[in-house]
Design a protein around this motif. Structure first.
Motif, PDB file in Angstrom:
ATOM      1  N   HIS A  76      -4.324   7.693   9.710  1.00 58.13           N
ATOM      2  CA  HIS A  76      -3.171   7.315  10.528  1.00 58.13           C
ATOM      3  C   HIS A  76      -1.924   7.346   9.654  1.00 58.13           C
ATOM      4  CE1 HIS A  76      -5.877   6.230  13.712  1.00 58.13           C
ATOM      5  NE2 HIS A  76      -6.518   5.408  12.899  1.00 58.13           N
ATOM      6  N   PHE A  78       1.945   6.517   9.471  1.00 56.38           N
ATOM      7  CA  PHE A  78       3.027   5.724  10.059  1.00 56.38           C
ATOM      8  C   PHE A  78       4.349   6.222   9.478  1.00 56.38           C
ATOM      9  CE2 PHE A  78      -0.742   3.092  10.179  1.00 56.38           C
ATOM     10  CZ  PHE A  78      -0.684   2.465  11.411  1.00 56.38           C
ATOM     11  N   MET A  98       5.689  -3.332   7.696  1.00 51.04           N
ATOM     12  CA  MET A  98       4.641  -2.314   7.565  1.00 51.04           C
ATOM     13  C   MET A  98       4.101  -2.265   6.141  1.00 51.04           C
ATOM     14  SD  MET A  98       4.073  -1.108  10.549  1.00 51.04           S
ATOM     15  CE  MET A  98       3.051   0.284  10.102  1.00 51.04           C
ATOM     16  N   TYR A 115      -4.666   4.924   5.948  1.00 51.71           N
ATOM     17  CA  TYR A 115      -3.265   4.820   6.329  1.00 51.71           C
ATOM     18  C   TYR A 115      -2.335   5.460   5.307  1.00 51.71           C
ATOM     19  CZ  TYR A 115      -5.760   1.095   8.692  1.00 51.71           C
ATOM     20  OH  TYR A 115      -6.693   0.393   9.399  1.00 51.71           O
ATOM     21  N   LEU A 117       2.066   5.624   4.728  1.00 53.29           N
ATOM     22  CA  LEU A 117       3.333   5.070   5.183  1.00 53.29           C
ATOM     23  C   LEU A 117       4.461   5.952   4.662  1.00 53.29           C
ATOM     24  CD1 LEU A 117       4.909   2.788   6.609  1.00 53.29           C
ATOM     25  CD2 LEU A 117       4.852   1.530   4.433  1.00 53.29           C
ATOM     26  N   VAL A 134       3.475   7.144  14.939  1.00 53.73           N
ATOM     27  CA  VAL A 134       2.145   6.962  14.371  1.00 53.73           C
ATOM     28  C   VAL A 134       1.361   8.197  14.765  1.00 53.73           C
ATOM     29  CG1 VAL A 134       0.141   5.474  14.143  1.00 53.73           C
ATOM     30  CG2 VAL A 134       2.357   4.477  14.739  1.00 53.73           C
ATOM     31  N   ASN A 135       0.975   8.973  13.764  1.00 53.16           N
ATOM     32  CA  ASN A 135       0.379  10.282  13.972  1.00 53.16           C
ATOM     33  C   ASN A 135       1.373  11.103  14.793  1.00 53.16           C
ATOM     34  OD1 ASN A 135      -1.854   9.326  12.526  1.00 53.16           O
ATOM     35  ND2 ASN A 135      -2.813   8.578  14.383  1.00 53.16           N
ATOM     36  N   PHE A 154      -3.913   0.866  16.101  1.00 52.85           N
ATOM     37  CA  PHE A 154      -4.263   1.972  15.213  1.00 52.85           C
ATOM     38  C   PHE A 154      -5.109   1.580  14.015  1.00 52.85           C
ATOM     39  CE2 PHE A 154      -0.690   3.747  17.476  1.00 52.85           C
ATOM     40  CZ  PHE A 154      -1.173   5.013  17.750  1.00 52.85           C
ATOM     41  N   THR A 155      -5.526   0.345  13.932  1.00 48.34           N
ATOM     42  CA  THR A 155      -6.344  -0.036  12.788  1.00 48.34           C
ATOM     43  C   THR A 155      -7.759  -0.331  13.226  1.00 48.34           C
ATOM     44  OG1 THR A 155      -5.496  -2.311  12.906  1.00 48.34           O
ATOM     45  CG2 THR A 155      -4.389  -0.830  11.369  1.00 48.34           C
TER      46      THR A 155
END
Length: 162
Positions: A76, A78, A98, A115, A117, A134-135, A154-155
């Motif tokens: 994912h 972000f 975040m 993840y 970022l 996100v994506n 998303f987690t």
């Protein structure tokens, strides 16, 4: 979780498809990134050779375009907008939250490759400020409270389903 192994067969097929298309460098790089999640540095020489370019030209294009990456990314990604509208409406606090919640800084990927970022100059959705992507999904009108639901979406909840 580790970054996926390089699928050399798939990579070679993409390169063959674009062989000799000097104009096709960016579409080729985008296709490689879409297929593998990033552009493996080991792919630069074969790509350059197929398009009759210098490896430095290929690397220069990859480094110039923010959407291309030589490093594997998390499952994912972000992308927090730091453009003017998002900044004015609290984008920096969204980024701060975040960082804290994911345990990584901007430009980093978590050790488990779940993840990544990133910050971007603009997502083009100023009317939804502050915004993040996100994506390939936009999340707008963010607030510190909304971040919890975005992260929950998303987690772990998604991880359990996959």
């Amino acid at each position: 979780m580790k970054p996926q192994e390089i699928d050399w067969e798939r990579l070679s097929a993409i390169i063959r498809k674009h062989r000799g298309e000097t104009w096709g460098l960016i579409p080729l790089l985008q296709e490689v990134q879409e297929a593998l999640g990033y552009i493996p540095p080991e792919a630069i020489v074969p790509i350059a050779s197929a398009l009759k370019l210098y490896p430095s030209e290929v690397q220069g294009v990859i480094e110039f375009y923010g959407g291309l990456s030589l490093k594997p990314k998390g499952k994912h990604v972000f992308k927090v907008c730091c453009g003017t509208a998002c900044h004015v409406k609290g984008g920096r606090s969204i980024l701060k939250i975040m960082k804290k919640e994911l345990g990584i800084n901007e430009g980093e990927t978590s050790p488990d490759y779940k993840y990544s970022l990133e910050t971007v100059a603009c997502l083009g959705a100023c009317f939804l400020a502050p915004t993040m992507m996100v994506n390939k999904e936009y999340m707008g009108r963010l607030s510190p409270r909304k971040i919890d639901s975005v992260l929950a979406h998303f987690t772990e909840s998604k991880e359990e389903k996959s």
